[in-house]
Motif scaffolding. Sequence first.
Motif, PDB file in Angstrom:
ATOM      1  N   ILE A   1       0.819  -1.215   0.000  1.00  0.00           N
ATOM      2  CA  ILE A   1       0.000   0.000   0.000  1.00  0.00           C
ATOM      3  C   ILE A   1       0.859   1.274   0.000  1.00  0.00           C
ATOM      4  O   ILE A   1       0.392   2.328  -0.416  1.00  0.00           O
ATOM      5  CB  ILE A   1      -1.047   0.018   1.150  1.00  0.00           C
ATOM      6  N   GLY A   2       2.123   1.152   0.421  1.00  0.00           N
ATOM      7  CA  GLY A   2       3.038   2.301   0.330  1.00  0.00           C
ATOM      8  C   GLY A   2       3.313   2.656  -1.125  1.00  0.00           C
ATOM      9  O   GLY A   2       3.300   3.830  -1.504  1.00  0.00           O
ATOM     10  N   ASN A   3       3.540   1.650  -1.953  1.00  0.00           N
ATOM     11  CA  ASN A   3       3.748   1.890  -3.392  1.00  0.00           C
ATOM     12  C   ASN A   3       2.506   2.535  -3.997  1.00  0.00           C
ATOM     13  O   ASN A   3       2.587   3.439  -4.832  1.00  0.00           O
ATOM     14  CB  ASN A   3       4.008   0.591  -4.162  1.00  0.00           C
TER      15      ASN A   3
ATOM     16  N   PHE B   1      -0.139   4.281  -2.450  1.00  0.00           N
ATOM     17  CA  PHE B   1      -0.444   5.651  -2.024  1.00  0.00           C
ATOM     18  C   PHE B   1       0.692   6.613  -2.342  1.00  0.00           C
ATOM     19  O   PHE B   1       0.470   7.814  -2.503  1.00  0.00           O
ATOM     20  CB  PHE B   1      -0.810   5.688  -0.534  1.00  0.00           C
ATOM     21  N   GLY B   2       1.933   6.083  -2.430  1.00  0.00           N
ATOM     22  CA  GLY B   2       3.074   6.948  -2.728  1.00  0.00           C
ATOM     23  C   GLY B   2       3.203   7.276  -4.212  1.00  0.00           C
ATOM     24  O   GLY B   2       3.728   8.314  -4.567  1.00  0.00           O
ATOM     25  N   ALA B   3       2.723   6.395  -5.084  1.00  0.00           N
ATOM     26  CA  ALA B   3       2.968   6.621  -6.508  1.00  0.00           C
ATOM     27  C   ALA B   3       1.843   6.136  -7.428  1.00  0.00           C
ATOM     28  O   ALA B   3       1.283   6.901  -8.211  1.00  0.00           O
ATOM     29  CB  ALA B   3       4.282   5.949  -6.904  1.00  0.00           C
ATOM     30  N   MET B   4       1.473   4.869  -7.328  1.00  0.00           N
ATOM     31  CA  MET B   4       0.588   4.266  -8.342  1.00  0.00           C
ATOM     32  C   MET B   4      -0.826   4.848  -8.385  1.00  0.00           C
ATOM     33  O   MET B   4      -1.471   4.855  -9.438  1.00  0.00           O
ATOM     34  CB  MET B   4       0.482   2.754  -8.105  1.00  0.00           C
TER      35      MET B   4
ATOM     36  N   PRO C   1       4.303  11.068 -12.958  1.00  0.00           N
ATOM     37  CA  PRO C   1       3.873  10.815 -11.583  1.00  0.00           C
ATOM     38  C   PRO C   1       4.763   9.767 -10.927  1.00  0.00           C
ATOM     39  O   PRO C   1       4.919   8.671 -11.457  1.00  0.00           O
ATOM     40  CB  PRO C   1       2.436  10.282 -11.752  1.00  0.00           C
ATOM     41  N   VAL C   2       5.366  10.137  -9.813  1.00  0.00           N
ATOM     42  CA  VAL C   2       6.287   9.220  -9.117  1.00  0.00           C
ATOM     43  C   VAL C   2       6.191   9.438  -7.609  1.00  0.00           C
ATOM     44  O   VAL C   2       5.609  10.409  -7.142  1.00  0.00           O
ATOM     45  CB  VAL C   2       7.769   9.465  -9.521  1.00  0.00           C
ATOM     46  N   GLY C   3       6.801   8.540  -6.876  1.00  0.00           N
ATOM     47  CA  GLY C   3       6.936   8.712  -5.434  1.00  0.00           C
ATOM     48  C   GLY C   3       8.056   9.707  -5.150  1.00  0.00           C
ATOM     49  O   GLY C   3       8.897   9.951  -6.014  1.00  0.00           O
ATOM     50  N   LYS C   4       8.030  10.232  -3.939  1.00  0.00           N
ATOM     51  CA  LYS C   4       8.995  11.248  -3.513  1.00  0.00           C
ATOM     52  C   LYS C   4      10.446  10.905  -3.830  1.00  0.00           C
ATOM     53  O   LYS C   4      11.212  11.746  -4.253  1.00  0.00           O
ATOM     54  CB  LYS C   4       8.894  11.358  -1.986  1.00  0.00           C
ATOM     55  N   ASP C   5      10.782   9.633  -3.613  1.00  0.00           N
ATOM     56  CA  ASP C   5      12.184   9.230  -3.755  1.00  0.00           C
ATOM     57  C   ASP C   5      12.672   9.269  -5.200  1.00  0.00           C
ATOM     58  O   ASP C   5      13.857   9.090  -5.449  1.00  0.00           O
ATOM     59  CB  ASP C   5      12.377   7.822  -3.176  1.00  0.00           C
ATOM     60  N   GLN C   6      11.758   9.499  -6.143  1.00  0.00           N
ATOM     61  CA  GLN C   6      12.152   9.527  -7.553  1.00  0.00           C
ATOM     62  C   GLN C   6      12.343  10.943  -8.094  1.00  0.00           C
ATOM     63  O   GLN C   6      12.619  11.140  -9.277  1.00  0.00           O
ATOM     64  CB  GLN C   6      11.110   8.794  -8.411  1.00  0.00           C
ATOM     65  N   LYS C   7      12.167  11.927  -7.216  1.00  0.00           N
ATOM     66  CA  LYS C   7      12.252  13.321  -7.634  1.00  0.00           C
ATOM     67  C   LYS C   7      13.604  13.618  -8.307  1.00  0.00           C
ATOM     68  O   LYS C   7      13.665  14.226  -9.368  1.00  0.00           O
ATOM     69  CB  LYS C   7      12.075  14.209  -6.398  1.00  0.00           C
TER      70      LYS C   7
ATOM     71  N   THR D   1       5.675   9.488   3.960  1.00  0.00           N
ATOM     72  CA  THR D   1       6.088   8.117   3.677  1.00  0.00           C
ATOM     73  C   THR D   1       5.160   7.175   4.444  1.00  0.00           C
ATOM     74  O   THR D   1       4.912   7.375   5.631  1.00  0.00           O
ATOM     75  CB  THR D   1       7.549   7.925   4.132  1.00  0.00           C
ATOM     76  N   VAL D   2       4.642   6.181   3.769  1.00  0.00           N
ATOM     77  CA  VAL D   2       3.749   5.223   4.423  1.00  0.00           C
ATOM     78  C   VAL D   2       4.591   4.312   5.325  1.00  0.00           C
ATOM     79  O   VAL D   2       5.625   3.795   4.900  1.00  0.00           O
ATOM     80  CB  VAL D   2       2.978   4.385   3.370  1.00  0.00           C
ATOM     81  N   LEU D   3       4.141   4.167   6.572  1.00  0.00           N
ATOM     82  CA  LEU D   3       4.919   3.368   7.516  1.00  0.00           C
ATOM     83  C   LEU D   3       4.423   1.932   7.544  1.00  0.00           C
ATOM     84  O   LEU D   3       3.234   1.662   7.364  1.00  0.00           O
ATOM     85  CB  LEU D   3       4.826   3.988   8.914  1.00  0.00           C
TER      86      LEU D   3
ATOM     87  N   LYS E   1       9.707   2.868   7.506  1.00  0.00           N
ATOM     88  CA  LYS E   1       9.168   3.028   6.154  1.00  0.00           C
ATOM     89  C   LYS E   1       8.688   1.665   5.636  1.00  0.00           C
ATOM     90  O   LYS E   1       9.400   0.663   5.766  1.00  0.00           O
ATOM     91  CB  LYS E   1      10.280   3.557   5.234  1.00  0.00           C
ATOM     92  N   MET E   2       7.474   1.627   5.084  1.00  0.00           N
ATOM     93  CA  MET E   2       7.000   0.368   4.518  1.00  0.00           C
ATOM     94  C   MET E   2       7.846   0.057   3.284  1.00  0.00           C
ATOM     95  O   MET E   2       7.971   0.885   2.377  1.00  0.00           O
ATOM     96  CB  MET E   2       5.515   0.466   4.137  1.00  0.00           C
ATOM     97  N   SER E   3       8.446  -1.110   3.241  1.00  0.00           N
ATOM     98  CA  SER E   3       9.311  -1.459   2.118  1.00  0.00           C
ATOM     99  C   SER E   3       9.400  -2.962   1.937  1.00  0.00           C
ATOM    100  O   SER E   3       9.437  -3.706   2.912  1.00  0.00           O
ATOM    101  CB  SER E   3      10.717  -0.891   2.357  1.00  0.00           C
ATOM    102  N   LYS E   4       9.440  -3.362   0.662  1.00  0.00           N
ATOM    103  CA  LYS E   4       9.582  -4.789   0.331  1.00  0.00           C
ATOM    104  C   LYS E   4      10.782  -5.384   1.050  1.00  0.00           C
ATOM    105  O   LYS E   4      10.788  -6.553   1.399  1.00  0.00           O
ATOM    106  CB  LYS E   4       9.823  -4.944  -1.176  1.00  0.00           C
ATOM    107  N   SER E   5      11.797  -4.570   1.266  1.00  0.00           N
ATOM    108  CA  SER E   5      13.024  -5.114   1.861  1.00  0.00           C
ATOM    109  C   SER E   5      12.918  -5.293   3.373  1.00  0.00           C
ATOM    110  O   SER E   5      13.800  -5.897   3.968  1.00  0.00           O
ATOM    111  CB  SER E   5      14.214  -4.206   1.553  1.00  0.00           C
TER     112      SER E   5
END
Length: 318
Positions: free
Chosen positions: A19-21, A23-26, A145-151, A185-187, A193-197
Amino acid sequence: MSDKKILVSGVKPTGRPHIGNYFGAMKQFVDLQNEYDARIFVANLHALTSLQNKEELEKNSREVILDYLGIGLDSEKTTLYLQSDVPHVAELAWIFGCLTTMPYLMRAHAFKDSEAKNKEINAGVFNYPLLMAADILIHDADVVPVGKDQKQHVEITRDTALKFNNAFGETFKLPKELIIENMQTVLGTDGQKMSKSYNNVISLFATDEEIEKAVMSIITDSESGVPTNVYAVHSLLRDKKSLDALYEDKKGKYKELKEELIKDLKAFIGPMRERRKEWENKPEEVERIIKEGGMKMRKIVHEKMVEVRKKVGLIHHE
Ligand code: ADP
Ligand code: TRP
């Protein structure tokens, strides 16, 4: 030709989206598809920088197309395609590489992060921003349109367009990043930070059981009776007023608040999961969508590449 502005974006096929991906980008892809001539691709060439496994790359790439259809992208409005079906971008990235210095690329966050982790960095990681610039510029995109980290990657894209335009004459449009305003950032379930890793995600297409399990595992640090991590996820799904009323009403009752969150997550995820499942059952149609998307994009970018080759001095034969 439509007179709509052009939107381009992509997602790397490196694992299940959360859901982070979304709400953050898609989410923006869906919200904007009526307004723009939207072109959304699977960044499988970019994924090769970290994933070298034929089966997995093929499988993940098809999964991302299903994800796109699941979140509600409509292939009549948004052209969906595989990056590798438009190999012109790799040619353009090469040309960009010849106009870009190494110290400039060394300043990219993603490269610096990999370096800090002391990984054996491949040349693909180093050149990653230029392939992304090619993805975008080849379309004469207006917005990305991208997430913050892609700026920073979109900033590099603009710099690259300027470098080319200065060297060979006005050719590329300068695109603008679209980043959802006020989006924190979605937690994840552990408060990081919510992350696949990090193994702390709520999957975008989670089953009801997975939703229950993930929410029950959220660590409930609290500030005066409000479990902050539960509240943070919940705030993605409800407006502040109704949320504050709920958390006031159930102050300190963590289990009940989690149950409310589970209910809201099920209502949000359920319909997308069902729509994705419907597409899963129509593999031929999905294949047709990807194939036609690729053909359409190849036709469009071909003309741009002919212009580029001619400007650069690469003799072009029809
Ligand atoms: P991950 O960190 O899970 O590997 P990616 O790096 O694949 O995610 O990110 C894909 C997109 O999703 C990026 O545009 C990024 O900005 C966005 N994104 C990823 N995680 C989050 C998050 N926790 N909150 C908001 N946006 C996110
Ligand atoms: N770098 C992006 C990410 O990691 C994916 C991507 C590749 C992309 N090419 C792009 C995004 C072009 C927007 C436009 O999320």
